[in-house]
Scaffold this active site. Structure first.
Site, PDB file in Angstrom:
ATOM      1  N   ASP A  11       0.839  -1.204   0.000  1.00 20.75           N
ATOM      2  CA  ASP A  11       0.000   0.000   0.000  1.00 20.75           C
ATOM      3  C   ASP A  11       0.875   1.255   0.000  1.00 20.75           C
ATOM      4  OD1 ASP A  11      -2.273   1.516   0.046  1.00 20.75           O
ATOM      5  OD2 ASP A  11      -2.795   1.101   2.130  1.00 20.75           O
ATOM      6  N   SER A  42     -10.574  -7.388  -5.516  1.00 21.28           N
ATOM      7  CA  SER A  42     -11.859  -7.415  -6.235  1.00 21.28           C
ATOM      8  C   SER A  42     -12.561  -6.060  -6.104  1.00 21.28           C
ATOM      9  CB  SER A  42     -12.740  -8.555  -5.707  1.00 21.28           C
ATOM     10  OG  SER A  42     -12.703  -8.580  -4.301  1.00 21.28           O
ATOM     11  N   GLY A  58       0.208   5.537  -4.335  1.00 24.90           N
ATOM     12  CA  GLY A  58      -0.377   6.837  -4.669  1.00 24.90           C
ATOM     13  C   GLY A  58       0.228   7.945  -3.820  1.00 24.90           C
ATOM     14  N   ARG A  59       0.354   7.686  -2.505  1.00 23.17           N
ATOM     15  CA  ARG A  59       0.913   8.710  -1.616  1.00 23.17           C
ATOM     16  C   ARG A  59       2.395   8.955  -1.917  1.00 23.17           C
ATOM     17  NH1 ARG A  59      -1.173   5.821   3.460  1.00 23.17           N
ATOM     18  NH2 ARG A  59      -1.829   4.387   1.817  1.00 23.17           N
ATOM     19  N   TRP A  60       3.088   7.903  -2.298  1.00 21.68           N
ATOM     20  CA  TRP A  60       4.509   8.047  -2.660  1.00 21.68           C
ATOM     21  C   TRP A  60       4.633   9.029  -3.836  1.00 21.68           C
ATOM     22  CZ3 TRP A  60       7.558   7.496  -6.912  1.00 21.68           C
ATOM     23  CH2 TRP A  60       8.941   7.371  -6.711  1.00 21.68           C
ATOM     24  N   ASN A  85     -10.767  -3.183  -6.285  1.00 23.88           N
ATOM     25  CA  ASN A  85      -9.988  -2.195  -7.053  1.00 23.88           C
ATOM     26  C   ASN A  85     -10.634  -1.821  -8.390  1.00 23.88           C
ATOM     27  OD1 ASN A  85      -6.659  -3.295  -5.956  1.00 23.88           O
ATOM     28  ND2 ASN A  85      -7.955  -1.638  -5.176  1.00 23.88           N
ATOM     29  N   TRP A  86     -11.634  -2.590  -8.842  1.00 23.40           N
ATOM     30  CA  TRP A  86     -12.352  -2.237 -10.080  1.00 23.40           C
ATOM     31  C   TRP A  86     -13.077  -0.908  -9.920  1.00 23.40           C
ATOM     32  CZ3 TRP A  86     -10.746  -4.950 -14.019  1.00 23.40           C
ATOM     33  CH2 TRP A  86     -10.415  -6.293 -13.867  1.00 23.40           C
TER      34      TRP A  86
HETATM   35  C1  FPP Z   1      -1.736   0.479  -3.330  1.00 24.60           C
HETATM   36  O1  FPP Z   1      -1.362   1.756  -3.659  1.00 24.60           O
HETATM   37  C2  FPP Z   1      -1.272  -0.501  -4.269  1.00 24.60           C
HETATM   38  C3  FPP Z   1      -2.048  -1.164  -5.185  1.00 24.60           C
HETATM   39  C4  FPP Z   1      -3.255  -0.675  -5.842  1.00 24.60           C
HETATM   40  C5  FPP Z   1      -1.674  -2.540  -5.516  1.00 24.60           C
HETATM   41  C6  FPP Z   1      -0.219  -2.780  -5.672  1.00 24.60           C
HETATM   42  C7  FPP Z   1       0.188  -2.712  -7.064  1.00 24.60           C
HETATM   43  C8  FPP Z   1       1.466  -2.688  -7.476  1.00 24.60           C
HETATM   44  C9  FPP Z   1       2.616  -2.754  -6.575  1.00 24.60           C
HETATM   45  C10 FPP Z   1       1.759  -2.599  -8.929  1.00 24.60           C
HETATM   46  C11 FPP Z   1       1.343  -3.807  -9.729  1.00 24.60           C
HETATM   47  C12 FPP Z   1       1.860  -5.092  -9.185  1.00 24.60           C
HETATM   48  C13 FPP Z   1       2.378  -6.117  -9.907  1.00 24.60           C
HETATM   49  C14 FPP Z   1       2.672  -7.411  -9.242  1.00 24.60           C
HETATM   50  C15 FPP Z   1       2.672  -6.006 -11.342  1.00 24.60           C
HETATM   51  P1  FPP Z   1      -2.486   2.875  -3.588  1.00 24.60           P
HETATM   52  O2  FPP Z   1      -2.711   3.346  -4.979  1.00 24.60           O
HETATM   53  O3  FPP Z   1      -3.692   2.357  -2.880  1.00 24.60           O
HETATM   54  O4  FPP Z   1      -1.732   3.925  -2.718  1.00 24.60           O
HETATM   55  P2  FPP Z   1      -2.411   5.078  -1.836  1.00 24.60           P
HETATM   56  O5  FPP Z   1      -3.195   4.394  -0.750  1.00 24.60           O
HETATM   57  O6  FPP Z   1      -1.225   5.816  -1.313  1.00 24.60           O
HETATM   58  O7  FPP Z   1      -3.249   5.910  -2.763  1.00 24.60           O
END
Ligand code: FPP
Length: 244
Positions: free
Chosen positions: A32, A78, A35-37, A80-81
């Site tokens: 996780d 499921s 996005g924040r990164w 994330n859609w």
């Molecule tokens: C959360 O970051 C991360 C994800 C949505 C899933 C993780 C996906 C990856 C590491 C890339 C794809 C993976 C592979 C195996 C190819 P967020 O967007 O929820 O971050 P935030 O909470 O800071 O907004």
């Protein structure tokens, strides 16, 4: 194939902690904070996800070098859609590129790829890439890398319970045998990055006796050293499984 393009079949990666001899067999990670990164750096979210894939690659290599039997990564839930279409498309693009670029390395290093979740709902070309990758690595005997795609733990448990009922007995063992993780070692350690303290529909059943490790580190910044830190902490824990 030129030597430069040869898949890595090496056993010593510079800068990677190796030689883990601790008790953990199966580690799972909720990755996780991409996005924040990106936000902290005024970059598009897609860049955060891309750096997240780089972190995945290094952590998979480290898990193999440390001799972990299984690593399960939550890549796409499921739920994330519900994200905007362009972000879903970015994530699918990264997944497609990751399988294409890393499958040779997995095969060369005896890594078995596994998918948990209903991956057949993904775009057809990705399903095809996945099935090819699963077939190519099916005999892998080093680390099992399970990637959760279109995965939801409640859905998995419901499916497993229904399958158990169809066969006769709805017992803990019968449900367990129908879970997507049935052929994996029990989950020992669950890690979540980015400071959120929740499970978000990930491995709810499997986490029954797992140790939890929550860190503020954002996923793109997560390194093999952080994995090692979590494993070292795990090694100090006494698990009692309800006994005393
Ligand atoms: C959360 O970051 C991360 C994800 C949505 C899933 C993780 C996906 C990856 C590491 C890339 C794809 C993976 C592979 C195996 C190819 P967020 O967007 O929820 O971050 P935030 O909470 O800071 O907004």
């Amino acid at each position: 194939m030129s030597p430069a393009a040869a898949p890595r079949g090496d056993d010593a990666v510079a800068g990677q902690p190796g030689g883990y001899t601790g008790p953990a067999r199966h580690v799972a990670i909720i990755m996780d904070g991409n996005g924040r990164w990106a936000k902290k750096r005024f970059l598009p979210r897609a860049v955060g996800h891309k750096r997240g894939v780089d972190a995945v690659r290094e952590v998979v290599r480290a898990a193999r070098h440390m001799g972990l039997e299984a690593l399960t990564l939550y890549a796409f839930s499921s739920e994330n859609w519900k994200r905007p279409e362009d972000e879903i498309s970015d994530l699918m693009g990264l997944l497609r590129a990751f399988i294409r670029s890393d499958i040779d390395e997995f095969a060369a290093n005896d890594v078995r790829l596994k998918i948990i979740g209903d991956y057949k709902m993904l775009p057809a070309d990705i399903v095809e890439l996945i099935e090819d990758a699963l077939a190519r690595t099916a005999q892998g005997r080093s680390t099992t890398l399970a990637i959760a795609l279109n995965y939801g733990s409640q859905q998995e448990i419901a499916r497993a319970a229904a399958a158990a009922a169809a066969k006769g007995a709805v017992t803990v063992e019968a449900i367990e045998a129908e879970l997507d993780t049935a052929d994996m070692p029990p989950l020992d350690l669950l890690i979540r990055t980015s400071g959120e303290i929740r499970l978000s529909n990930f491995l709810l059943w499997q986490a029954a006796y797992a140790e939890m490790w929550f860190t503020d580190v954002l996923w793109p910044d997560f390194t093999p050293g952080h994995l090692r830190e979590a494993l070292d902490h795990y090694a100090t824990r006494e698990r009692r499984y309800g006994g005393r």
